[in-house]
Motif scaffolding. Sequence first.
Motif, mmCIF file in Angstrom:
data_model
loop_
_atom_site.group_PDB
_atom_site.id
_atom_site.type_symbol
_atom_site.label_atom_id
_atom_site.label_comp_id
_atom_site.label_asym_id
_atom_site.label_seq_id
_atom_site.Cartn_x
_atom_site.Cartn_y
_atom_site.Cartn_z
ATOM 1 N N SER A 1 54.205 130.035 4.328
ATOM 2 C CA SER A 1 54.388 131.467 4.098
ATOM 3 C C SER A 1 54.950 132.155 5.338
ATOM 4 O O SER A 1 55.817 133.033 5.241
ATOM 5 N N PHE A 2 54.462 131.762 6.514
ATOM 6 C CA PHE A 2 54.978 132.327 7.763
ATOM 7 C C PHE A 2 56.460 132.000 7.924
ATOM 8 O O PHE A 2 57.262 132.873 8.308
ATOM 9 N N LEU A 3 56.845 130.772 7.627
ATOM 10 C CA LEU A 3 58.252 130.388 7.716
ATOM 11 C C LEU A 3 59.107 131.206 6.760
ATOM 12 O O LEU A 3 60.210 131.650 7.111
ATOM 13 N N ALA A 4 58.591 131.438 5.545
ATOM 14 C CA ALA A 4 59.335 132.241 4.565
ATOM 15 C C ALA A 4 59.511 133.671 5.061
ATOM 16 O O ALA A 4 60.593 134.264 4.933
ATOM 17 N N GLY A 5 58.463 134.233 5.651
ATOM 18 C CA GLY A 5 58.561 135.587 6.187
ATOM 19 C C GLY A 5 59.546 135.677 7.339
ATOM 20 O O GLY A 5 60.303 136.645 7.454
ATOM 21 N N ALA A 6 59.549 134.655 8.204
ATOM 22 C CA ALA A 6 60.486 134.639 9.331
ATOM 23 C C ALA A 6 61.928 134.569 8.848
ATOM 24 O O ALA A 6 62.811 135.255 9.377
ATOM 25 N N VAL A 7 62.172 133.750 7.825
ATOM 26 C CA VAL A 7 63.521 133.643 7.258
ATOM 27 C C VAL A 7 63.947 134.982 6.648
ATOM 28 O O VAL A 7 65.074 135.454 6.848
ATOM 29 N N ALA B 1 54.733 137.469 9.741
ATOM 30 C CA ALA B 1 56.022 136.900 10.133
ATOM 31 C C ALA B 1 57.139 137.938 10.059
ATOM 32 O O ALA B 1 58.048 137.939 10.910
ATOM 33 N N LEU B 2 57.097 138.812 9.079
ATOM 34 C CA LEU B 2 58.094 139.886 8.988
ATOM 35 C C LEU B 2 58.093 140.728 10.253
ATOM 36 O O LEU B 2 59.136 141.055 10.818
ATOM 37 N N ARG B 3 56.891 141.090 10.699
ATOM 38 C CA ARG B 3 56.761 141.935 11.884
ATOM 39 C C ARG B 3 57.088 141.182 13.166
ATOM 40 O O ARG B 3 57.852 141.654 14.011
ATOM 41 N N ALA B 4 56.527 139.988 13.304
ATOM 42 C CA ALA B 4 56.693 139.235 14.551
ATOM 43 C C ALA B 4 58.142 138.829 14.793
ATOM 44 O O ALA B 4 58.605 138.805 15.936
ATOM 45 N N THR B 5 58.858 138.506 13.726
ATOM 46 C CA THR B 5 60.264 138.112 13.862
ATOM 47 C C THR B 5 61.145 139.309 14.195
ATOM 48 O O THR B 5 62.164 139.166 14.889
ATOM 49 N N SER B 6 60.762 140.471 13.738
ATOM 50 C CA SER B 6 61.583 141.671 13.921
ATOM 51 C C SER B 6 61.367 142.351 15.271
ATOM 52 O O SER B 6 62.246 143.067 15.749
ATOM 53 N N PHE B 7 60.208 142.142 15.878
ATOM 54 C CA PHE B 7 59.881 142.802 17.152
ATOM 55 C C PHE B 7 59.565 141.727 18.191
ATOM 56 O O PHE B 7 58.441 141.209 18.253
ATOM 57 N N ARG B 8 60.570 141.379 19.005
ATOM 58 C CA ARG B 8 60.404 140.316 19.996
ATOM 59 C C ARG B 8 60.943 140.705 21.370
ATOM 60 O O ARG B 8 61.106 139.852 22.231
#
Length: 224
Positions: free
Chosen positions: A83-89, A131-138
């Motif tokens: 699920s985390f991978l899907a959110g990151a993608v 994952a949506l949040r973590a991938t977008s704010f780095r």
Amino acid sequence: MTLTDTNSLTFRAERRPETYDPKQSLFVACLLTMSGGFLDAFTWLSLGGVFANSQTGNVVFVGMYLALAKWGEAFHHVPPILSFLAGAVAATKARAPLLCLWAEILLLGLITLWLRSYPELAIVGISFAVALRATSFRQVDRWKYLSVTVTGNLLRAFDQIALPANSEPVRGARTLLIICGMFLLGAAAGGVMATHWPGGALLVPVGLSTCALSFCYRRRTRTV
């Protein structure tokens, strides 16, 4: 007009005001990292020993249980990883940080409604939202960071400390260490909420992300 005057005029003509990006502010990074620490502690304590953020931890458990031939326990940690991978993608393709933050807030709010009834589904939804949040704010100022872990942020902080001493590396190290401290604070809060108010605990990360989102909207047109 002298050559010096000409160069001065050229420099002024080429200079552009830097755009202030609130998404890269320390305030936003602290709020989102505190949320990350909170969710890891809360999900591990309340949702069957599974991490929402720390996929490193989940991978360790998968490997450990596979080695012990405990197939059910190993599989228990697989869905949040996927699920985390899907959110990151999804976040990478969207390239819309504020929209992804909206989505995280809405997802966590919805999950609160059926958290106790469907914990296995809840952890999958939380991992996707994180994952949506973590991938977008780095990015915080000019330094990379992660709101879902401490290890990488600590390494980057000590990389800054190892550089020749001047104000910039010192500021970078201080920024990253503050972020690590916020993760610790969030984890402590997650432990308290998991013990005393597990049913409404997700309202804390919802509130933190909402504050970050509001800050971004209010400050995004400011320039320095």
